[in-house]
Structures are given as C-alpha cells and as structure tokens.
Design a protein around this motif. Structure first.
Motif, short mmCIF file in Angstrom:
data_model
loop_
_atom_site.label_atom_id
_atom_site.label_comp_id
_atom_site.label_asym_id
_atom_site.label_seq_id
_atom_site.Cartn_x
_atom_site.Cartn_y
_atom_site.Cartn_z
N CYS A 55 0.82 -1.21 0.00
CA CYS A 55 0.00 0.00 0.00
C CYS A 55 0.86 1.26 0.00
CB CYS A 55 -0.95 0.00 1.20
SG CYS A 55 -2.24 -1.24 1.05
N ASN A 56 1.93 1.26 0.77
CA ASN A 56 2.82 2.43 0.80
C ASN A 56 3.41 2.71 -0.57
OD1 ASN A 56 2.40 2.89 3.52
ND2 ASN A 56 4.21 1.74 4.16
N GLU A 57 3.84 1.67 -1.25
CA GLU A 57 4.42 1.84 -2.58
C GLU A 57 3.38 2.33 -3.59
OE1 GLU A 57 7.16 2.31 -5.39
OE2 GLU A 57 7.59 1.81 -3.31
N LEU A 58 2.17 1.77 -3.54
CA LEU A 58 1.12 2.22 -4.45
C LEU A 58 0.77 3.68 -4.20
CD1 LEU A 58 -1.37 -0.78 -4.59
CD2 LEU A 58 0.21 -0.03 -6.34
N GLU A 59 0.69 4.06 -2.94
CA GLU A 59 0.35 5.44 -2.61
C GLU A 59 1.43 6.41 -3.09
OE1 GLU A 59 -0.34 5.07 1.57
OE2 GLU A 59 -2.43 4.46 1.27
N LYS A 60 2.68 5.99 -3.04
CA LYS A 60 3.76 6.84 -3.55
C LYS A 60 3.59 7.08 -5.05
CE LYS A 60 7.45 5.25 -0.66
NZ LYS A 60 8.73 4.57 -0.68
N GLN A 61 3.22 6.02 -5.77
CA GLN A 61 3.09 6.12 -7.22
C GLN A 61 1.86 6.91 -7.64
OE1 GLN A 61 3.26 2.21 -8.93
NE2 GLN A 61 5.27 1.77 -8.06
N VAL A 62 0.79 6.83 -6.88
CA VAL A 62 -0.47 7.44 -7.27
C VAL A 62 -0.67 8.83 -6.69
CG1 VAL A 62 -2.98 7.16 -7.12
CG2 VAL A 62 -1.55 5.20 -7.60
N SER A 63 0.02 9.17 -5.60
CA SER A 63 -0.21 10.45 -4.94
C SER A 63 0.06 11.60 -5.90
CB SER A 63 0.66 10.57 -3.70
OG SER A 63 2.02 10.68 -4.06
N PRO A 64 -0.63 12.71 -5.70
CA PRO A 64 -0.43 13.84 -6.61
C PRO A 64 0.98 14.40 -6.51
CG PRO A 64 -1.80 14.47 -4.75
CD PRO A 64 -1.56 13.00 -4.64
N LYS A 65 1.47 14.83 -7.62
CA LYS A 65 2.80 15.42 -7.66
C LYS A 65 2.72 16.84 -7.10
CE LYS A 65 4.37 12.61 -11.49
NZ LYS A 65 3.57 11.53 -11.05
#
Length: 137
Positions: A55-65
């Motif tokens: 979940c942490n990795e997915l959130e890093k990839q999907v979070s807004p820039k």
C-alpha cells in the motif's frame, strides 16, 4: 493459515486510481507476487507487513505530484477571489473587467492571471474588508 489482513479498502482505493490499460486482475496478482516475494498471488494471503509495504508503494506512485498540488491550490485561491469580486459587484464573466479591476494599484496592480498565491491571499482579505465596509454603508 489464518487470514491476517481483513480490510483491503486502502489497497483498492489506491489501486483503482492507478492508470493502467489492460487486465487489472493480472496487475493486482503481479503486484501481490512482487511484494510477497513470489509466495502468493492472492491478496487474501498477504501478511500485515507485506500489505503495508504494498500500500505504501502504491500510494507513492499514485499520490499527486507537488506541481498538481500547487495548481489545485492556485485554482482554489482564484476561485475564492473571483467569488469575492462577484459579491462586491464586479462582473467576473468578462475578463477585461476583471483585469481592469485588478490593475488598479489600490487593488492588486497586476492582471488577474499574473496573481500568485500570496497575491491572491492578500487580495482576498482586501476584498473581504471592502465588502464589509460596503455593507456598513
């Protein structure tokens, strides 16, 4: 083996925001395989530690820039200022009128599109004060 993770909402809320054109089920299985080191492809069989890492990795990839966050904040501030202008009596449907209003050195001294977040914050406060004074009359 007892199922350790029972609520997968964190995973699915992030997973569903991922841009992907293809079979999403196979993508999910690949992700689970990657984070369980090939132990399983079933999300129900992941450990709490593996689930957290996934979940942490997915959130890093999907979070807004950061740039997206800035653009959203700028848009929000502009909207607030335009709303205050409307309430003050400025016709905000015509950009020439909005720019003429903003160009006044007592207001902002710049065209509306060149106002930055700090300028918009100051203008918002100024417009609120102007409206308050207008209402007192």
């Amino acid at each position: 083996m007892k199922q350790e993770v029972t609520n997968f909402s964190r995973f699915y809320s992030t997973f569903n925001r991922m841009p992907y054109h293809g079979n999403r089920e196979s993508l999910k299985q690949q992700l689970v395989m990657q984070f369980t080191n090939g132990r399983t492809e079933s999300l129900r069989e992941v450990t709490v530690k593996e689930y957290e890492a996934l979940c942490n990795e997915l959130e890093k990839q999907v979070s807004p820039k950061p740039r997206d966050v800035f653009a959203r904040e700028l848009k929000r501030r502009r909207s607030e200022v335009l709303h205050q202008m409307q309430l003050y009596g400025v016709d905000t449907s015509d950009w020439k009128i909005v720019d003429k209003f903003c160009l006044d050195s007592r207001i902002a001294g710049k065209r509306f599109r060149y106002l930055e977040i700090e300028d918009l914050e100051a203008l918002y406060k100024k417009l609120r004060a102007m409206r308050k004074k207008q209402d007192e009359k």
